[in-house]
Write an enzyme that holds these catalytic residues in place. Structure first.
Site, PDB file in Angstrom:
ATOM      1  N   ASP A  96      42.307  31.604  37.504  1.00 42.51           N
ATOM      2  CA  ASP A  96      41.293  31.304  38.355  1.00 42.51           C
ATOM      3  C   ASP A  96      41.932  30.726  39.710  1.00 42.51           C
ATOM      4  OD1 ASP A  96      39.575  32.113  36.519  1.00 42.51           O
ATOM      5  OD2 ASP A  96      39.184  30.449  35.419  1.00 42.51           O
ATOM      6  N   HIS A 106      33.829  34.132  38.686  1.00 45.77           N
ATOM      7  CA  HIS A 106      34.083  32.793  37.744  1.00 45.77           C
ATOM      8  C   HIS A 106      32.775  32.227  37.889  1.00 45.77           C
ATOM      9  CE1 HIS A 106      36.092  29.923  35.626  1.00 45.77           C
ATOM     10  NE2 HIS A 106      35.780  29.084  36.313  1.00 45.77           N
ATOM     11  N   ASN A 155      37.948  39.033  40.126  1.00 45.85           N
ATOM     12  CA  ASN A 155      37.310  38.512  39.113  1.00 45.85           C
ATOM     13  C   ASN A 155      36.132  37.683  39.414  1.00 45.85           C
ATOM     14  OD1 ASN A 155      37.090  37.586  36.137  1.00 45.85           O
ATOM     15  ND2 ASN A 155      37.874  35.523  36.814  1.00 45.85           N
ATOM     16  N   SER A 162      31.947  32.268  41.961  1.00 48.67           N
ATOM     17  CA  SER A 162      33.179  32.635  42.921  1.00 48.67           C
ATOM     18  C   SER A 162      33.712  33.834  42.609  1.00 48.67           C
ATOM     19  CB  SER A 162      34.309  31.475  42.983  1.00 48.67           C
ATOM     20  OG  SER A 162      33.877  30.386  42.888  1.00 48.67           O
TER      21      SER A 162
END
Ligand code: GRF
Length: 322
Positions: free
Chosen positions: A148, A112, A110, A139
């Site tokens: 996260d 972020h 992912n 990130s």
């Protein structure tokens, strides 16, 4: 073996990170290709772009609370049908169910918009501004069931300017995102060729076995069982020895018959290592994208058992009976 990693991208909206990943994949030396773009919003503008770029797109009705399990089941099916081996979340605004994360563990990334572990969740830019930070940033991280919180694979700090608003900062952070994500994804899907990464995996697997210590064997990393001095080597990492293509794990097989049988039946998985083969070491090829690490764990255990002193193997046998 497939040449390139097969990446599916999940989006909910604009899809600018999806576009960055896609256009980076169009470079001939990209180690990944985009095999599917999908998400939870059939009207996401990013899907229109993916269509226009000739990338397969799957549209699902936006899930409601009641249809959420069906949505994730259908998503999982679509990912398998596309034969995706890696999933990149790029502005996908749903929390993934734990079983989905478990099934794709180690294959889900992912991006972020903060310097994690700072500012998990939403409104990251406003929170950075409010805190008076001098940098925001982005990130790329692995996805774990906790939001996260997975291992951070890469970050870029982005300076905060006087007069920045959440929107102006978000625009600049996105420039950094578009650089960061393709680079980190490319490195992540290529790690199977990285001897240092492979060595760390073998180290982690051997550390689960009793009385294992590291021992260098003719300059190569090795693992021995049974005490620093009297121990016996049971695994060696051979990094492209003597012109071989393989980064191989050398383990003890039962003898030359088993070795030649395995090598003939599965030449993509096994090889006869130069010099070492003659002393009963089988080469297991580790630099394979589709390597099943549980089989490597089995080989390590087997080789450990063949080399460990009786006092240790007796304990293992006793444990097996439970
Ligand atoms: C990005 O800021 C990303 O970091 C976050 O969601 C946003 C998606 O933007 N996870 P886009 O759809 O890629 O333009």
């Amino acid at each position: 073996m497939r040449n390139k990693a097969r990446v599916a991208i999940l989006i909910s909206g604009t899809g600018s990170n999806m576009a960055a990943l896609l256009y980076a994949s169009r470079a001939p030396d990209s180690p990944y290709e985009v095999v599917l773009v999908t998400g939870d919003n059939p009207d996401a503008p990013g899907l229109v772009l993916a269509d226009a770029e000739g990338v397969p797109v799957a549209r699902f009705p936006a899930p409601t609370k009641a249809t959420r399990p069906d949505f994730f089941a259908a998503l999982d099916r679509a990912l398998h049908e596309a034969e995706a081996d890696t999933v990149a979340l790029a502005g996908f605004m749903r929390i993934l169910p734990a079983d989905f994360v478990g099934a794709w563990s180690g294959k889900l990334l992912n991006i972020h918009p903060s310097l994690l572990p700072k500012y998990k969740g939403l409104d990251t830019h406003a929170r950075a501004l409010e805190a008076g930070d001098n940098h925001g940033g982005c990130s790329v991280h692995l996805v774990t069931p906790e939001v996260d919180a997975g291992e951070v694979l890469g970050q870029v700090p982005v300076a905060i300017l006087p007069g920045d608003t959440p929107d102006t900062l978000a625009d600049r952070v996105k420039i950094a995102e578009h650089q960061l994500y393709p680079r980190i994804l490319a490195g992540y899907v290529s790690r199977y060729q990285d001897a240092a990464w492979i060595e760390a995996q073998v180290d982690a697997l051997t550390s689960r076995l009793p009385e294992v210590t590291r021992k260098t064997s003719h300059g190569s990393p090795g693992w021995q069982v049974g005490g620093e001095k009297s121990g016996k080597l049971f695994a060696i990492l051979a990094d492209r020895h003597h012109g071989e293509d393989a980064i191989g794990l050398l383990v003890k097989a039962s003898g030359p018959d088993e070795m030649t049988g395995l090598i003939e039946a599965q030449p993509e998985a096994y090889y006869w290592p130069k010099y070492y083969g003659a002393s009963g070491w089988l080469g297991v090829k580790l630099n394979r994208r589709d390597l099943d690490w549980s089989q490597v764990a089995d080989w390590l255990e087997r080789s450990w058992r063949a080399s460990a002193p009786a006092r240790l193997t007796k304990l293992m046998r006793a444990a097996d009976e439970f």
